[in-house]
Design a protein around this motif. Structure first.
Motif, PDB file in Angstrom:
ATOM      1  N   MET A   2      15.160  64.111  61.541  1.00 10.77           N
ATOM      2  CA  MET A   2      16.266  64.134  60.583  1.00 10.77           C
ATOM      3  C   MET A   2      16.016  65.171  59.493  1.00 10.77           C
ATOM      4  N   LEU A   3      14.731  65.323  59.094  1.00  8.09           N
ATOM      5  CA  LEU A   3      14.394  66.344  58.099  1.00  8.09           C
ATOM      6  C   LEU A   3      14.667  67.734  58.655  1.00  8.09           C
ATOM      7  N   LEU A 263      15.415  80.174  57.951  1.00  2.12           N
ATOM      8  CA  LEU A 263      13.950  80.139  57.946  1.00  2.12           C
ATOM      9  C   LEU A 263      13.413  79.782  56.569  1.00  2.12           C
ATOM     10  N   PHE A 264      14.026  80.329  55.524  1.00  4.57           N
ATOM     11  CA  PHE A 264      13.543  80.025  54.175  1.00  4.57           C
ATOM     12  C   PHE A 264      13.732  78.546  53.852  1.00  4.57           C
ATOM     13  N   ARG A 265      14.855  77.979  54.276  1.00 13.71           N
ATOM     14  CA  ARG A 265      15.077  76.552  54.051  1.00 13.71           C
ATOM     15  C   ARG A 265      14.059  75.704  54.816  1.00 13.71           C
ATOM     16  N   LEU A 266      13.708  76.134  56.029  1.00 16.88           N
ATOM     17  CA  LEU A 266      12.690  75.416  56.801  1.00 16.88           C
ATOM     18  C   LEU A 266      11.334  75.502  56.103  1.00 16.88           C
ATOM     19  N   ALA A 269      11.377  73.095  53.266  1.00 16.27           N
ATOM     20  CA  ALA A 269      11.255  71.714  53.747  1.00 16.27           C
ATOM     21  C   ALA A 269       9.814  71.399  54.130  1.00 16.27           C
ATOM     22  N   ILE A 270       9.135  72.359  54.777  1.00 16.27           N
ATOM     23  CA  ILE A 270       7.735  72.146  55.155  1.00 16.27           C
ATOM     24  C   ILE A 270       6.862  72.017  53.916  1.00 16.27           C
ATOM     25  N   ASP A 280       8.471  72.307  41.075  1.00 19.33           N
ATOM     26  CA  ASP A 280       7.884  73.647  41.192  1.00 19.33           C
ATOM     27  C   ASP A 280       8.633  74.522  42.193  1.00 19.33           C
ATOM     28  N   LEU A 281       9.706  74.013  42.771  1.00 22.65           N
ATOM     29  CA  LEU A 281      10.377  74.741  43.848  1.00 22.65           C
ATOM     30  C   LEU A 281      10.955  76.070  43.362  1.00 22.65           C
TER      31      LEU A 281
END
Length: 311
Positions: A2-3, A263-266, A269-270, A280-281
């Protein structure tokens, strides 16, 4: 699982943001700060209209049109009023904060109790494939609505990227790209470069606002602060996309921007999965963009120094 699906969906939605940033920063070399206000504007307009009973698709398109209007204002301030490019974007972005509050009437609008595009996509999936419980996928169970949302986001991203590619292949689109490459030459050929820039910023901010409208519906709320830092996010997506496809044709650059956003969103998420503090994002995103901008110059300088030594 789901993530992963949620990250892919948000990445595809934010690919529209990346495409908008690509147009302003890469095609026109225009430092457009309006992005952070137009994303929230698109979300605010769409959320207010949906809450008032307007069809979610029509509300989403209205959010995109509102973003186009914001982009036009930025372009007109620069081309007609002679305001510096960076300052014109800052002025419109600052004004949009109050405009967004006026549109929303408050700082946050929840959308959990109203029908949105992700819910409609889920209903369409049930109608096509039959209603039921979670769907087995590679050994995992996934909610049908999540899969429908992913399919819908993929369809929108592909459709927008294709339309954008076809548009920039037309005479008007080619004139806009040529204006970004060499405005002086286009003026010598009788092209009104100011109009080209205004139209380009309108398209750019329209895509950004469309991303905001879709993001608000996927998240289930629209917030007046949701646009903060999104310009850097878009830049990071464009930089990753360039690293993936290299200095290639315009069509591949569009594909690279979409891939970079996903890819940046993945990667985000990782990082969150591995314990990164969400506070800190934004800092990590800014540091990533800084490194991506500085490292190529440093590496090029080192290679030149080595070449001089061996000469």
């Amino acid at each position: 699982m789901m993530l992963l699906i949620g990250s892919l969906t948000i990445g595809l939605i934010l690919s529209l943001l990346a495409l908008g940033v690509y147009i302003s920063f890469k095609v026109f070399s225009f430092a457009d700060i309006t992005t952070e206000g137009s994303l929230t504007l698109g979300a605010a307009v769409a959320a207010v209209l949906i809450v008032r009973g307007v069809n979610p698709l029509a509300a989403t398109m209205a959010g995109g049109l509102a973003g186009m209007a914001a982009g036009c204002i930025t372009g007109l301030l620069h081309t007609r009023c002679g305001v510096h490019a960076l300052l014109s974007g800052i002025l419109v972005m600052t004004a949009l904060y109050s405009v967004n509050l006026r549109v929303m009437g408050r700082s946050n609008i929840p959308l959990m109790s109203v029908k949105t595009l992700p819910q409609q996509a889920g209903e369409l999936g049930d109608a096509l494939f039959g209603a039921g419980g979670p769907v087995p996928l590679w050994g995992w169970t996934v909610e049908r609505e999540a899969l429908a949302g992913l399919a819908g986001a993929l369809l929108v991203a592909v459709l927008v990227a294709l339309l954008l590619y076809l548009f920039f292949k037309t005479n008007l689109g080619s004139a806009m790209r040529a204006t970004g490459d060499n405005a002086q030459m286009m003026r010598a050929q009788g092209i009104h470069t100011g109009n080209m820039l205004v139209l380009g910023l309108a398209i750019s901010n329209g895509l950004v606002a469309l991303a905001g409208a879709l993001l608000a519906q996927f998240q289930g709320f629209a917030d007046v602060q949701m646009g903060i830092g999104m310009l850097v996010w878009g830049l990071a997506s464009v930089i990753i996309g360039q690293a993936l496809v290299g200095p290639s044709r315009f069509g591949l650059a569009i594909v690279g921007a979409v891939m970079g956003a996903v890819l940046f969103r993945l990667l985000v998420a990782i990082a969150l999965r591995w314990g990164l503090n969400p506070n800190d994002l934004k800092l990590m995103t800014a540091l990533f963009v800084l490194a991506a901008l500085v490292l190529p110059t440093m590496l090029r300088s080192l290679r030149q120094r080595k070449a001089v030594r061996h000469a």
